[in-house]
Design an enzyme around this catalytic site. Structure first.
Site, PDB file in Angstrom:
ATOM      1  N   ASP A 176      28.682  44.138  30.658  1.00  0.00           N
ATOM      2  CA  ASP A 176      29.503  43.517  31.694  1.00  0.00           C
ATOM      3  C   ASP A 176      30.950  43.356  31.237  1.00  0.00           C
ATOM      4  OD1 ASP A 176      28.301  41.491  29.912  1.00  0.00           O
ATOM      5  OD2 ASP A 176      29.495  40.070  31.075  1.00  0.00           O
ATOM      6  N   GLU A 209      27.354  38.595  29.504  1.00  0.00           N
ATOM      7  CA  GLU A 209      27.915  37.897  28.349  1.00  0.00           C
ATOM      8  C   GLU A 209      29.207  37.180  28.717  1.00  0.00           C
ATOM      9  OE1 GLU A 209      30.414  37.597  24.600  1.00  0.00           O
ATOM     10  OE2 GLU A 209      30.842  38.512  26.541  1.00  0.00           O
ATOM     11  N   HIS A 229      40.462  41.198  28.638  1.00  0.00           N
ATOM     12  CA  HIS A 229      40.460  40.459  29.911  1.00  0.00           C
ATOM     13  C   HIS A 229      41.777  40.564  30.666  1.00  0.00           C
ATOM     14  CE1 HIS A 229      37.094  37.482  28.388  1.00  0.00           C
ATOM     15  NE2 HIS A 229      36.856  38.754  28.078  1.00  0.00           N
TER      16      HIS A 229
END
Length: 419
Positions: A93, A185, A390
């Site tokens: 993920d 996660e 991210h």
């Protein structure tokens, strides 16, 4: 080496790991917070199912996927003496913190300067000093509109490239190796349904770090906290002395937080309180926090402070209430790993064999290994070569992904030699 690879093995694995990473990165596997189902998004299963097919095609044994999208597989031992079973883990993920639709990985030979991406996004070595070390290397970036997903598809690709090498070279001595790919996660649920007994390993290694050579055997301890303010809503034309606006209650609460106890003001071993999501109306407003520190007592003290501050806001306010929900997400793996020093020692040796200088450190965050270590599977974390997670500025060095794959191969060899 002149071309920047840490070893001959890393050079040999580079094309495999790069091509796999680019293929995996194009698949949108973004997780979603605030939902109970695992995986939180069905699209994660697209990559999990692809990995099942690929593991089967390369000759892995015991390939399976469970109801939560977790994939297990086995690389059989090539030696006939007893060797502890070890495992390698990565998560499929990606973070919900940046767009993930239409990921278009950009592969380039980095010249050491600024990289201009779409939307005015620039990768600048002045802002990301790690870039400077990779002049002349092959790197993969975003196109500037999405995250890249190197967290943790770089780890997935490194494990798969190492598996291809181990299965294709049966003369290499190693014990039984287990592979695991988890889901969710990034929303703190990756290890929730991980069956440690079924995995059947003495220890494991998450390939989910950053800079080449890093091994991390200490993480934050973490709580998730949700603070929900309930007010009283009525038509604003008739609201005098009656309406209690929960948005304003939440605003007062947020304004009372310690200003310096925040990720934007802390580094090193300092923890923090971090409100990362808010939603609401006049009648109800919900604020979600992540609370982090290396010492569990300090995390719990911050959670208690949130509760105290929230209750102070509604005290004496008629028709106002607050509910504080807390959830332990993971604990620092440090103390458990100290009981089995051979697990980290083997990783240090494998990193050296991959041509790198090992650096032991800590993560200002957590991995699946944090929860798995607490569940009885010692699981330190190893680098994957990715940076600026991210965000739309995320990038990964192919040379470092290849070094991570080489480290995995050497780890299998080290455990066989020491048995």
């Amino acid at each position: 080496m002149e071309d920047g690879f840490s070893s001959e093995l890393a050079r040999a694995l580079a094309t495999e790991v790069r091509d796999r990473f680019v293929r995996y990165a194009r698949i949108d596997t973004q997780a979603q917070g605030g939902v109970e189902r695992v995986p939180s998004t069905e699209k994660q299963l697209e990559l999990s199912r692809l990995l099942v097919e690929e593991l089967t095609d390369i000759g892995a044994n015991d390939v399976e996927i469970d109801a939560h999208g977790i994939v297990f597989a086995t690389i059989p031992a090539t030696v006939d003496h007893d060797v502890p079973v070890i495992g390698f883990l990565a998560h499929v993920d990606t973070s919900p913190d940046a767009p993930s639709d239409g990921i278009d990985p950009q592969v380039r030979r980095y010249d050491g300067g600024r990289i201009e991406l779409n939307g005015g996004i620039t990768l600048d070595p002045a802002e990301s000093p790690e870039l400077r070390r990779h002049a002349g290397h092959e790197i993969v970036t975003t196109d500037g509109t999405t995250l890249l997903g190197a967290d943790d598809k770089a780890g997935v690709a490194a494990i798969m490239a190492a598996a291809v090498h181990l299965l294709g070279n049966p003369a290499l001595p190693h014990g039984k190796v287990r592979i695991g790919f988890t889901t969710d996660e990034e929303v703190g649920r990756g290890a929730l349904h991980f069956d440690v007994d079924r995995f059947g390993a003495k220890c494991a290694y998450t390939i989910d770090g950053s800079t080449a050579g890093d091994i991390e055997d200490e993480t934050f301890s973490a709580y998730g906290v949700t603070v929900t303010f309930t007010g009283f809503n009525i038509h604003p034309g008739f609201a005098k002395d009656r309406m209690v606006n929960s948005i304003k209650l939440a605003n007062e609460f947020l304004g009372s937080l310690p200003s310096n106890d925040a990720p934007e003001h802390t580094e090193g071993r300092a923890g923090y309180l971090h409100p990362h999501r808010i939603e609401g109306t006049e009648g109800m407003t919900r604020v979600e926090f992540i609370v982090r520190d290396f010492e569990i007592e300090k995390v719990e003290a911050r959670v208690a402070l949130l509760r105290e501050l929230a209750e102070r806001v509604v005290a004496g306010v008629e028709r106002a209430s607050v509910e504080v929900e807390e959830r332990l997400q993971y604990r620092n793996m440090r103390d458990h790993l100290a009981e089995v020093p051979e697990v980290v020692d083997a990783a240090v040796e494998a990193i050296r064999r991959a041509g790198l200088e090992p650096r032991r450190g800590y993560i200002r965050g957590g991995t699946d290994g944090s929860a798995l270590t607490a569940k009885g599977l010692p699981t330190p974390n190893i680098f994957n070569g990715a940076h600026d997670f991210h965000s739309v500025k995320e990038w990964v060095c192919v040379h470092d992904m290849a070094a991570a794959a080489a480290t995995i191969v050497h780890l299998a060899e080290v455990w066989a030699e020491r048995a």
